[in-house]
Each structure stands twice: as structure tokens, then as C-alpha cells.
Design an enzyme around this catalytic site. Structure first.
Site, PDB file in Angstrom:
ATOM      1  N   ASP A  66       0.833  -1.198   0.000  1.00 45.02           N
ATOM      2  CA  ASP A  66       0.000   0.000   0.000  1.00 45.02           C
ATOM      3  C   ASP A  66       0.868   1.249   0.000  1.00 45.02           C
ATOM      4  O   ASP A  66       2.097   1.178   0.115  1.00 45.02           O
ATOM      5  CB  ASP A  66      -0.956   0.006   1.200  1.00 45.02           C
ATOM      6  CG  ASP A  66      -0.290  -0.503   2.481  1.00 45.02           C
ATOM      7  OD1 ASP A  66       0.923  -0.250   2.656  1.00 45.02           O
ATOM      8  OD2 ASP A  66      -0.965  -1.154   3.290  1.00 45.02           O
ATOM      9  N   ASP A 135      -8.307  -3.511  14.249  1.00 46.42           N
ATOM     10  CA  ASP A 135      -9.672  -3.768  13.794  1.00 46.42           C
ATOM     11  C   ASP A 135      -9.728  -4.878  12.746  1.00 46.42           C
ATOM     12  O   ASP A 135     -10.758  -5.075  12.105  1.00 46.42           O
ATOM     13  CB  ASP A 135     -10.308  -2.489  13.235  1.00 46.42           C
ATOM     14  CG  ASP A 135      -9.549  -1.911  12.044  1.00 46.42           C
ATOM     15  OD1 ASP A 135      -8.525  -2.508  11.630  1.00 46.42           O
ATOM     16  OD2 ASP A 135      -9.975  -0.854  11.519  1.00 46.42           O
ATOM     17  N   HIS A 137      -7.847  -5.137   9.950  1.00 43.32           N
ATOM     18  CA  HIS A 137      -7.513  -4.821   8.562  1.00 43.32           C
ATOM     19  C   HIS A 137      -6.154  -5.412   8.191  1.00 43.32           C
ATOM     20  O   HIS A 137      -5.266  -5.540   9.030  1.00 43.32           O
ATOM     21  CB  HIS A 137      -7.560  -3.315   8.296  1.00 43.32           C
ATOM     22  CG  HIS A 137      -6.454  -2.524   8.898  1.00 43.32           C
ATOM     23  ND1 HIS A 137      -6.587  -1.786  10.051  1.00 43.32           N
ATOM     24  CD2 HIS A 137      -5.164  -2.329   8.499  1.00 43.32           C
ATOM     25  CE1 HIS A 137      -5.460  -1.176  10.329  1.00 43.32           C
ATOM     26  NE2 HIS A 137      -4.560  -1.495   9.410  1.00 43.32           N
ATOM     27  N   GLU A 142      -9.966  -1.954   5.265  1.00 42.10           N
ATOM     28  CA  GLU A 142     -10.658  -1.713   6.514  1.00 42.10           C
ATOM     29  C   GLU A 142     -11.907  -2.594   6.624  1.00 42.10           C
ATOM     30  O   GLU A 142     -12.362  -3.167   5.627  1.00 42.10           O
ATOM     31  CB  GLU A 142     -11.071  -0.237   6.583  1.00 42.10           C
ATOM     32  CG  GLU A 142      -9.921   0.751   6.445  1.00 42.10           C
ATOM     33  CD  GLU A 142      -9.205   1.000   7.763  1.00 42.10           C
ATOM     34  OE1 GLU A 142      -9.371   0.188   8.695  1.00 42.10           O
ATOM     35  OE2 GLU A 142      -8.492   2.011   7.848  1.00 42.10           O
TER      36      GLU A 142
END
Length: 260
Positions: A66, A135, A137, A142
Site C-alpha cells: 500500500d 480492527d 484490517h 478496513e
């Protein structure tokens, strides 16, 4: 999915072992590189092996997971800059063999499509290093991300920006609000996935990843559907695993020749 619970330094050694075995067998292998804190010890170990034992990356190629959108090319937290600092500059991996999504492109969707094509043209990723967010990801996919997603632009949640603020002197407002990220389907196309998680803060995400249902609510759970996934966790990150004893027993009893 193989789960290995071990001290942090052992996790780095195991991940580096997997990279080294791949490069010895296939010097022109394609590596998938992650940023964040999780893989840093792995990069340190790979750099040590290059300097002290002659491990070569000279024919390898690499793709980043990313990149932030809008960070200047010389910004220290631009992910291409981070990878250059943490790995590329410390080994003999050719800088032009390392590819990242173009977060400064005028046409971001076209840049994402071009990145997907570059991965395909390289023959796909042989070994992908991964971390996991609190979370659930992976990369910047996400919660709510499509399990069939490909490289695209994403809006970062406040939680992820808070988690990453430590890299921006604690200033969450300095963390970009958008990124380009490989999609979950892009990641799943790699031939071997090696995910590293350490610390109590990752325990719930690791529990969901390994033992929860496959759900876009916890994007990393899609890795359960991959035929070759290694999850490397320390005791703290393994703290909520219901089958921790089972994972320890099966890893301790596996044949030495099997590796990860």
C-alpha cells in the site's frame, strides 16, 4: 492455516527463514513487502543475513502492499521511502525492482489498475509479508472491504489513523486520510502469506483472524480460505486464542523438513 506462538525474536527468525529458503530456491522470486512495525524485526534479520551470511536479493523483485495518497516523494513516512530505509538500502535488492502504488498519480484509478497489471506481469507474488490492524484490517483493507477487492483507493478510518499517528510524531491530523492498497483478492493471489502480530493490542484481531467466522467485519479472516498461510504471534497477541495449546502442540510435533 498454521499458527506459531513464539517470542518476538523467534518470529522474526522464522519469517526470515521462509524468505531465505525462497530466495535460495528461486533467486528471482517476487516478494510482497509490508510496512508498519510488525515486519521491522524481519527486515533487520534479513539485512543481517545479507551482511554476514551473503543472502542475496540481487535478482528478486518486490511489491509493496500500500501507499499513502498525497505524501510528497521525499516524505519520511511515504511507504516507498520507509521500505527503502528499512530494507532496500541495506541489501542488494535493486531499487528499480521494487514497486509501490503511485499515491501521487493524477489518475488514481488508472494507477491502481496499472499496479494490478504489474503484479500479474511479474508472475504474481511468491511470499507476502503481512501485519494486522487492531480492527482486523490487512494492508489498508478496513472493515467492510469486499473480500473480492483489488488494488484501489480507500478512506482510512479514524482508528487506523490513530494507530498510525505514532509514525507522524503522534499527530493524527498529519496522517493522510486516503491510501492506495492492494485488495483482499490481490493479497490472496500470493502463493504464501506470512502474517506477523505482536502485543496484547492485536489479540482480538488475531483471535478473529484464526478462529472467527470469515466476514468483512474482520477483513483478515479471508486468509482462512488461503491454502498456505502462516500466522506468527507472540504470547501477548495469542492471548485470546481458544486453541493456543493445540497450536503449540502441533507446531512442536511437526516434521523438521516441513518448515513453515
Amino acid at each position: 492455516m498454521e499458527v506459531v506462538i513464539a517470542p518476538r525474536d523467534e518470529l522474526a527468525r522464522l519469517a526470515a527463514d521462509a524468505v531465505e529458503r525462497l530466495l535460495v530456491a528461486r533467486p528471482d522470486a517476487v516478494l510482497g513487502l509490508a510496512t508498519g512495525s510488525s515486519p521491522l524485526a524481519v527486515y533487520d534479520e534479513l539485512a543481517r543475513r545479507h551482511a554476514q551470511e551473503g543472502l542475496s536479493f540481487a535478482r528478486a523483485r518486490a511489491f509493496l502492499l500500500d501507499e499513502y495518497v498525497g505524501l510528497a516523494a521525499d516524505h519520511p513516512q511515504r511507504y516507498r521511502t520507509v521500505i527503502d530505509t528499512e530494507l532496500v538500502s541495506r541489501v542488494d535488492l535493486a531499487p528499480d525492482a521494487v514497486h509501490a502504488p503511485d499515491g501521487l498519480a493524477a489518475d488514481l484509478p488508472a494507477a491502481c489498475a496499472a499496479y494490478e497489471e504489474a503484479i500479474r506481469a511479474a508472475g504474481g507474488v511468491d511470499l507476502q509479508l503481512l501485519g494486522i490492524g487492531t480492527d482486523g484490517h490487512v494492508a489498508f483493507n478496513e472493515p467492510g472491504s469486499s473480500l473480492a477487492s483489488r488494488t484501489r483507493i480507500k478512506t482510512l478510518t479514524r482508528q487506523t489513523r490513530q494507530d498510525n499517528a505514532r509514525f507522524f510524531d503522534g499527530d493524527v491530523d498529519a496522517v493522510p486520510t486516503h491510501c492506495l492498497t492492494q485488495g483482499l483478492a490481490t493479497i490472496m493471489a500470493a502463493r504464501h502469506l506470512v502474517l506477523i502480530a505482536t502485543g496484547r493490542g492485536k489479540a482480538q484481531a488475531v483471535h478473529q483472524l484464526v478462529e472467527g467466522p470469515v466476514s468483512a467485519l474482520w477483513p483478515a479472516t479471508v486468509l482462512q480460505l488461503h491454502p498456505h498461510v502462516t500466522v506468527l504471534v507472540d504470547d501477548a497477541a495469542a492471548g485470546r486464542l481458544q486453541l493456543a495449546g493445540h497450536y503449540r502442540e502441533t507446531y512442536a510435533g511437526k516434521p523438521a523438513w516441513q518448515h513453515l
